[in-house]
Design a protein around this motif. Structure first.
Motif, PDB file in Angstrom:
ATOM      1  N   ALA A 241     -16.833 -31.625  21.590  1.00  0.00           N
ATOM      2  CA  ALA A 241     -17.478 -32.498  20.551  1.00  0.00           C
ATOM      3  C   ALA A 241     -17.004 -32.244  19.067  1.00  0.00           C
TER       4      ALA A 241
ATOM      5  N   ASP B 207     -18.945 -38.036   8.298  1.00  0.00           N
ATOM      6  CA  ASP B 207     -19.804 -38.726   9.283  1.00  0.00           C
ATOM      7  C   ASP B 207     -19.897 -37.764  10.330  1.00  0.00           C
ATOM      8  N   LEU B 208     -18.781 -37.126  10.736  1.00  0.00           N
ATOM      9  CA  LEU B 208     -18.627 -36.415  11.921  1.00  0.00           C
ATOM     10  C   LEU B 208     -19.343 -34.893  11.499  1.00  0.00           C
ATOM     11  N   GLY B 209     -19.302 -34.602  10.441  1.00  0.00           N
ATOM     12  CA  GLY B 209     -20.095 -33.368   9.932  1.00  0.00           C
ATOM     13  C   GLY B 209     -21.586 -33.498  10.163  1.00  0.00           C
TER      14      GLY B 209
ATOM     15  N   SER C 167     -23.097 -35.915  12.105  1.00  0.00           N
ATOM     16  CA  SER C 167     -23.601 -36.011  13.317  1.00  0.00           C
ATOM     17  C   SER C 167     -23.529 -34.482  14.093  1.00  0.00           C
ATOM     18  N   TRP C 168     -22.579 -33.674  13.533  1.00  0.00           N
ATOM     19  CA  TRP C 168     -22.565 -32.360  14.283  1.00  0.00           C
ATOM     20  C   TRP C 168     -23.674 -31.530  13.965  1.00  0.00           C
TER      21      TRP C 168
ATOM     22  N   ASP D  35     -26.650 -32.803  13.365  1.00  0.00           N
ATOM     23  CA  ASP D  35     -27.723 -33.634  14.048  1.00  0.00           C
ATOM     24  C   ASP D  35     -27.649 -33.117  15.602  1.00  0.00           C
ATOM     25  N   LEU D  36     -26.423 -32.922  16.046  1.00  0.00           N
ATOM     26  CA  LEU D  36     -26.311 -32.678  17.452  1.00  0.00           C
ATOM     27  C   LEU D  36     -26.778 -31.073  17.681  1.00  0.00           C
TER      28      LEU D  36
END
Lengths: 202, 202
Positions: B165, B188-190, B192-193, B195-196
């Motif tokens: 992921a 954004d990826l950071g 949502s990471w 968040d995940l």
């Protein structure tokens, strides 16, 4: 009155297009046979042109790279997979709750990727990643996540990370030997995918 | 008494090993300079042998494939990254709670991968994926997950899916143009990471 206006599109252009479509279908058919007979690693652009009885330029224009051949073959399988998601029976197809469909999507996708493993790996062109908007997996995961966990889906990148969590181990990390045999690793990946979906959708 | 038993290992073999180490260091140094000057796509095994003043056989034995050159260069950067995780300041290094370290690991890893993007992509050999046990990212994620969410870590494959992921969107899906510029997608990826990680670690 200029009769030319009533004519269909210029004949030569139409013939060219029909030719191109025929060439494409023919090339894919020959390539599929070569993959089945020789294995992915022995299929080259030159070999495909020879066997198809077409010029190397035609093969090059159609697929651009060697990886492009396998990518095009995989795309045909991909279309069949998408059909199952869009209109097959639940829980993969419509009719089940979104979180259950997301779990089912992962299980079916893992099986599908392992089934077409040689093709999907050979079709990866790490120099030219596929643009995001062309990923049908991302489309489905984003749609199902929006329904099952709207807050998680808001940024758009979490859906992308879930697709990577699902496809990455098969595409990037697992050695062929680890995937072969009784499919143990794939079963484990399926179980932890369902766990992940449950945790994300809460 | 046979004096030969008291001798060290045969001299020629030792010299060969020292030579091999020197050749390796020299080849990596020349390869790094070529990547900086010409860009990854223009570095070939023949070009590297020429410029290093070594035989093609030596370059081939050392790296096996063209991707092997970039993989070896990336490995050197990877070691520096691992140092930061193993003994750098928290929250990436030891001393912070495991879930916070896991989030920090992802943020630092995304930055690191984007910084070395051309190298890491050129070093991917989709025909020969890296065996799982050699992934330092998997080692760290598995360790931190075991501490932050033991139930999630139990199977081992969820840690692998989290690594995918994190790394997959950069390695597989994002088009270079989507990553360039202001690094918006990476930010954004950071987010949502993180968040995940929060959803997985509860």
């Amino acid at each position: 009155m200029r009769t030319v206006e009533h004519l269909p599109l210029p004949q030569p252009r139409r013939e060219e297009r029909a030719d191109a479509a025929r060439n494409r279908a023919h090339l894919l058919c020959v390539a599929r046979r070569m993959v089945a007979e020789l294995g992915v690693e022995k299929v080259t652009m030159d070999g495909l042109a020879d066997r198809a009885g077409l010029g190397k330029g035609t093969v090059f224009r159609r697929f651009r790279t060697r990886a492009g051949i396998f990518h095009a073959l995989f795309d045909e399988e991909e279309k069949r997979f998408q059909e199952r998601v869009l209109s097959g029976p639940p829980p993969l197809g419509p009719g089940a709750p979104a979180a259950a469909r997301l779990a089912a999507f992962g299980l079916a996708r893992l099986e599908f990727l392992v089934e077409h493993l040689a093709l999907v790996r050979a079709g990866l062109d790490t120099g030219q990643p596929k643009p995001l908007q062309h990923s049908p997996s991302l489309f489905h995961v984003q749609m199902l996540l929006s329904e099952a966990a709207p807050a998680a889906a808001a940024s758009g990148t979490l859906a992308l990370q879930l697709v990577a969590a699902l496809e990455g181990p098969i595409l990037l990390y697992l050695h062929p030997a680890e995937q072969a045999g009784p499919g143990l690793v794939v079963a484990d990946l399926g179980a932890s995918w369902c766990d992940l979906v449950e945790r994300v959708c809460g």
